[in-house]
Design an enzyme around this catalytic site. Structure first.
Site, PDB file in Angstrom:
ATOM      1  N   CYS A  89      24.767  55.308  46.129  1.00  9.02           N
ATOM      2  CA  CYS A  89      24.648  53.852  46.291  1.00  9.02           C
ATOM      3  C   CYS A  89      23.652  53.465  47.375  1.00  9.02           C
ATOM      4  O   CYS A  89      23.300  52.283  47.485  1.00  9.02           O
ATOM      5  CB  CYS A  89      26.003  53.245  46.662  1.00  9.02           C
ATOM      6  SG  CYS A  89      27.259  53.349  45.387  1.00  9.02           S
ATOM      7  N   HIS A 107      31.224  48.152  47.828  1.00  5.22           N
ATOM      8  CA  HIS A 107      31.190  48.582  46.422  1.00  5.22           C
ATOM      9  C   HIS A 107      32.560  49.118  46.048  1.00  5.22           C
ATOM     10  O   HIS A 107      33.071  50.030  46.708  1.00  5.22           O
ATOM     11  CB  HIS A 107      30.131  49.663  46.216  1.00  5.22           C
ATOM     12  CG  HIS A 107      30.176  50.297  44.857  1.00  5.22           C
ATOM     13  ND1 HIS A 107      30.293  49.558  43.695  1.00  5.22           N
ATOM     14  CD2 HIS A 107      30.137  51.610  44.463  1.00  5.22           C
ATOM     15  CE1 HIS A 107      30.313  50.377  42.658  1.00  5.22           C
ATOM     16  NE2 HIS A 107      30.231  51.622  43.097  1.00  5.22           N
ATOM     17  N   HIS A 109      35.444  50.093  42.651  1.00  6.22           N
ATOM     18  CA  HIS A 109      35.665  50.364  41.232  1.00  6.22           C
ATOM     19  C   HIS A 109      36.862  49.555  40.751  1.00  6.22           C
ATOM     20  O   HIS A 109      37.702  50.062  40.004  1.00  6.22           O
ATOM     21  CB  HIS A 109      35.877  51.856  41.006  1.00  6.22           C
ATOM     22  CG  HIS A 109      34.644  52.682  41.189  1.00  6.22           C
ATOM     23  ND1 HIS A 109      34.613  54.039  40.975  1.00  6.22           N
ATOM     24  CD2 HIS A 109      33.380  52.339  41.563  1.00  6.22           C
ATOM     25  CE1 HIS A 109      33.391  54.499  41.209  1.00  6.22           C
ATOM     26  NE2 HIS A 109      32.625  53.486  41.573  1.00  6.22           N
ATOM     27  N   GLU A 130      40.677  26.733  42.779  1.00  5.03           N
ATOM     28  CA  GLU A 130      40.590  26.506  44.225  1.00  5.03           C
ATOM     29  C   GLU A 130      39.889  27.650  44.957  1.00  5.03           C
ATOM     30  O   GLU A 130      39.091  27.419  45.874  1.00  5.03           O
ATOM     31  CB  GLU A 130      41.996  26.295  44.793  1.00  5.03           C
ATOM     32  CG  GLU A 130      42.061  26.077  46.299  1.00  5.03           C
ATOM     33  CD  GLU A 130      41.470  24.739  46.744  1.00  5.03           C
ATOM     34  OE1 GLU A 130      41.256  24.571  47.955  1.00  5.03           O
ATOM     35  OE2 GLU A 130      41.231  23.862  45.877  1.00  5.03           O
TER      36      GLU A 130
END
Length: 244
Positions: A89, A107, A109, A130
């Site tokens: 990443c 990040h 999953h 809201e």
């Protein structure tokens, strides 16, 4: 203590090295970062160093010694752990820092993100809820000059990109979303998860939590036959009646 270890040792619980470990453990228990999946990166505003979770570490067991530290200017690693390699990443995190002026990126999953990526096409949409007010609009108040949040009546739109065999291969599509959705603070990766960023780790955490709540709500609305972006008062037109 070595010069490298000085970078990750602090008694301050809000130090990036400590905070990444704390949040990764929390996200593991939220079922967002299990099986070594997911990651966090935080930019230290005092040093301009990037702190990055490594690849292959069990998030609930991560300790500061497991982290990478990178110089934001040279993009050279100032510290590398012995047992782990950099996360795939990392190029995506760097893109968020450089193109979105992020202070932190999360990040996960998240199962809610994965399910929503199957329910929606090119973008996730939800309106008139809201919790949308927790998400930034990308606009600035003309009087206070402060960033403005979305309103209750706005539609939250989050781009969805296709997954690839390797996370670093997502970089081109990520750059495209920056152009097509300049105000977004997140991108969903189909059948994979979600990336969320913010100016600080506190803001990124808030955005991530709010978005996950909204994705879970959208899934439940779909189950009832209600489009998540339907207008106020139109819900009953779509509502699936329960069997007697």
């Amino acid at each position: 203590m070595s010069s490298q270890d000085v970078l990750i040792h602090s008694d301050d619980p809000c130090h990036p090295a400590n905070l990444i470990c704390t949040l990764c453990k929390q996200f593991f228990h939220n079922n967002w970062c299990t099986g070594t999946g997911g990651g966090i990166s935080i930019k230290d505003p005092n040093t301009n160093y990037y702190y990055l979770a490594p690849s292959g570490v069990q998030k609930e067991k991560m300790i500061p010694e497991d982290l990478f530290v990178m110089d934001a200017q040279t993009l050279e690693y100032l510290r590398s752990p012995k047992l782990y390699k950099p996360s795939a990443c990392t190029p995506l995190f760097l893109a968020c820092y450089q193109k979105k002026n992020a202070g932190a990126i999360i990040h996960t999953h998240s199962q809610n993100a994965v399910i929503c990526s199957l329910l929606f096409g090119d973008e996730f949409r939800i309106a008139n809820i809201e919790q949308i007010k927790a998400i930034p609009s990308g606009k600035v108040d003309p009087v206070t000059k402060k960033p403005m949040a979305l309103s209750f009546f706005d539609t939250l739109k989050i781009p969805i990109i296709e997954n690839m065999a390797h996370e670093d291969e997502l970089i081109d599509d990520l750059h495209k979303t920056f152009k097509d959705y300049p105000d977004t603070c997140a991108v969903i990766v189909r059948r994979h998860g979600i990336f969320v960023w913010g100016p600080t780790i506190d803001k990124a955490k808030i955005f991530n939590e709010a978005i996950d709540y909204l994705m879970e709500l959208a899934i439940k609305m779909y189950q009832m036959g209600i489009p998540p972006d339907c207008g106020i008062g139109e819900e009953k037109k779509h509502l699936k009646m329960a069997s007697p």
